[in-house]
Scaffold this motif. Structure first.
Motif, mmCIF file in Angstrom:
data_model
loop_
_atom_site.group_PDB
_atom_site.id
_atom_site.type_symbol
_atom_site.label_atom_id
_atom_site.label_comp_id
_atom_site.label_asym_id
_atom_site.label_seq_id
_atom_site.Cartn_x
_atom_site.Cartn_y
_atom_site.Cartn_z
ATOM 1 N N ASP A 58 0.871 -1.166 0.000
ATOM 2 C CA ASP A 58 0.000 0.000 0.000
ATOM 3 C C ASP A 58 0.913 1.223 0.000
ATOM 4 O OD1 ASP A 58 -2.305 1.563 0.140
ATOM 5 O OD2 ASP A 58 -2.476 1.391 2.311
ATOM 6 N N ASN A 60 -0.044 4.432 1.251
ATOM 7 C CA ASN A 60 -0.252 5.154 2.506
ATOM 8 C C ASN A 60 -0.275 4.163 3.664
ATOM 9 O OD1 ASN A 60 -0.554 7.776 1.303
ATOM 10 N ND2 ASN A 60 -2.503 7.052 0.522
ATOM 11 N N ASP A 66 6.461 5.229 3.856
ATOM 12 C CA ASP A 66 5.300 4.968 3.011
ATOM 13 C C ASP A 66 5.655 3.883 1.990
ATOM 14 O OD1 ASP A 66 6.701 6.178 0.873
ATOM 15 O OD2 ASP A 66 5.603 8.070 1.064
ATOM 16 N N THR A 87 -3.176 1.777 -4.053
ATOM 17 C CA THR A 87 -3.549 3.072 -3.501
ATOM 18 C C THR A 87 -5.016 3.379 -3.720
ATOM 19 O OG1 THR A 87 -3.000 5.418 -3.411
ATOM 20 C CG2 THR A 87 -2.955 4.377 -5.585
ATOM 21 N N GLY A 88 -5.537 4.164 -2.821
ATOM 22 C CA GLY A 88 -6.872 4.694 -2.988
ATOM 23 C C GLY A 88 -6.830 6.175 -3.284
ATOM 24 N N ALA A 89 -5.648 6.801 -3.058
ATOM 25 C CA ALA A 89 -5.597 8.251 -3.193
ATOM 26 C C ALA A 89 -4.285 8.810 -3.728
ATOM 27 C CB ALA A 89 -5.868 8.884 -1.825
ATOM 28 N N ALA A 90 -3.308 7.987 -4.025
ATOM 29 C CA ALA A 90 -1.999 8.518 -4.405
ATOM 30 C C ALA A 90 -1.614 8.212 -5.852
ATOM 31 C CB ALA A 90 -0.925 7.969 -3.461
ATOM 32 N N ALA A 91 -2.577 7.862 -6.683
ATOM 33 C CA ALA A 91 -2.270 7.499 -8.071
ATOM 34 C C ALA A 91 -1.621 8.641 -8.838
ATOM 35 C CB ALA A 91 -3.528 7.034 -8.792
ATOM 36 N N ASP A 92 -1.939 9.871 -8.475
ATOM 37 C CA ASP A 92 -1.364 11.019 -9.179
ATOM 38 C C ASP A 92 0.143 11.152 -8.953
ATOM 39 O OD1 ASP A 92 -1.843 11.657 -6.481
ATOM 40 O OD2 ASP A 92 -1.980 13.805 -6.941
ATOM 41 N N GLN A 93 0.686 10.438 -7.973
ATOM 42 C CA GLN A 93 2.120 10.483 -7.686
ATOM 43 C C GLN A 93 2.908 9.420 -8.457
ATOM 44 O OE1 GLN A 93 2.521 10.154 -3.434
ATOM 45 N NE2 GLN A 93 0.931 11.667 -3.072
ATOM 46 N N ASN A 106 -5.262 0.739 -8.428
ATOM 47 C CA ASN A 106 -6.132 1.654 -7.708
ATOM 48 C C ASN A 106 -7.189 0.884 -6.943
ATOM 49 O OD1 ASN A 106 -5.314 4.443 -8.314
ATOM 50 N ND2 ASN A 106 -5.676 3.818 -10.421
ATOM 51 N N LYS A 107 -7.361 1.216 -5.678
ATOM 52 C CA LYS A 107 -8.422 0.625 -4.864
ATOM 53 C C LYS A 107 -9.732 1.301 -5.223
ATOM 54 C CE LYS A 107 -5.378 -0.063 -0.885
ATOM 55 N NZ LYS A 107 -5.132 0.358 0.490
#
Length: 129
Positions: A58, A60, A66, A87-93, A106-107
């Motif tokens: 994961d 986060n 991390d 990830t559920g929120a960090a795909a933009d990284q 992506n979750k």
């Protein structure tokens, strides 16, 4: 496949996701070993870096490390190890932190996607030493 198990390190702090990933790997013919933090994962990798054929982490995580850092540390120890990031929120990284021979999921994702990702990376990556 006894004696020739492919062991995958799963790094996830949420128990439900950790269990789902471990169960999916088991159903897919892999053996999962779990770590609940980045620090635990790095300790396992440093102790037996040749034991693991792939890492699923994961991004986060609780603690100071991390998933990006876990993946990079794993690559310092074994440059050829496949890494699957969840990830559920960090795909933009991804473009800044992703690495060759890695996949971002992506979750939420289906359990079968984990098995497919591991299989794909193992089949396209370098052979084990």
């Amino acid at each position: 496949m006894r004696g020739a198990a492919i062991i995958v390190l799963v790094v996830e702090d949420e128990q439900l996701i950790r269990d789902m990933v471990a169960d999916a790997l088991s159903d897919g013919g892999f053996e999962a070993e779990v770590a609940v933090s980045g620090e635990d994962a790095v300790n396992l990798l440093q102790g037996e870096q040749t034991k693991y054929r792939a890492i699923i982490t994961d991004i986060n995580l609780f603690g100071t490390l991390d998933g990006w850092q876990v993946g990079h540390r794993a690559r310092e120890l074994n440059p050829d190890i496949p890494v699957i990031y969840m990830t559920g929120a960090a795909a933009d990284q991804w473009s800044a932190h992703g690495a060759p021979n890695s996949i971002l999921l992506n979750k939420p994702f289906a359990p079968a996607q984990i098995v497919t990702a591991v299989s794909q990376l193992l089949n396209t990556g370098a052979p084990p030493a």
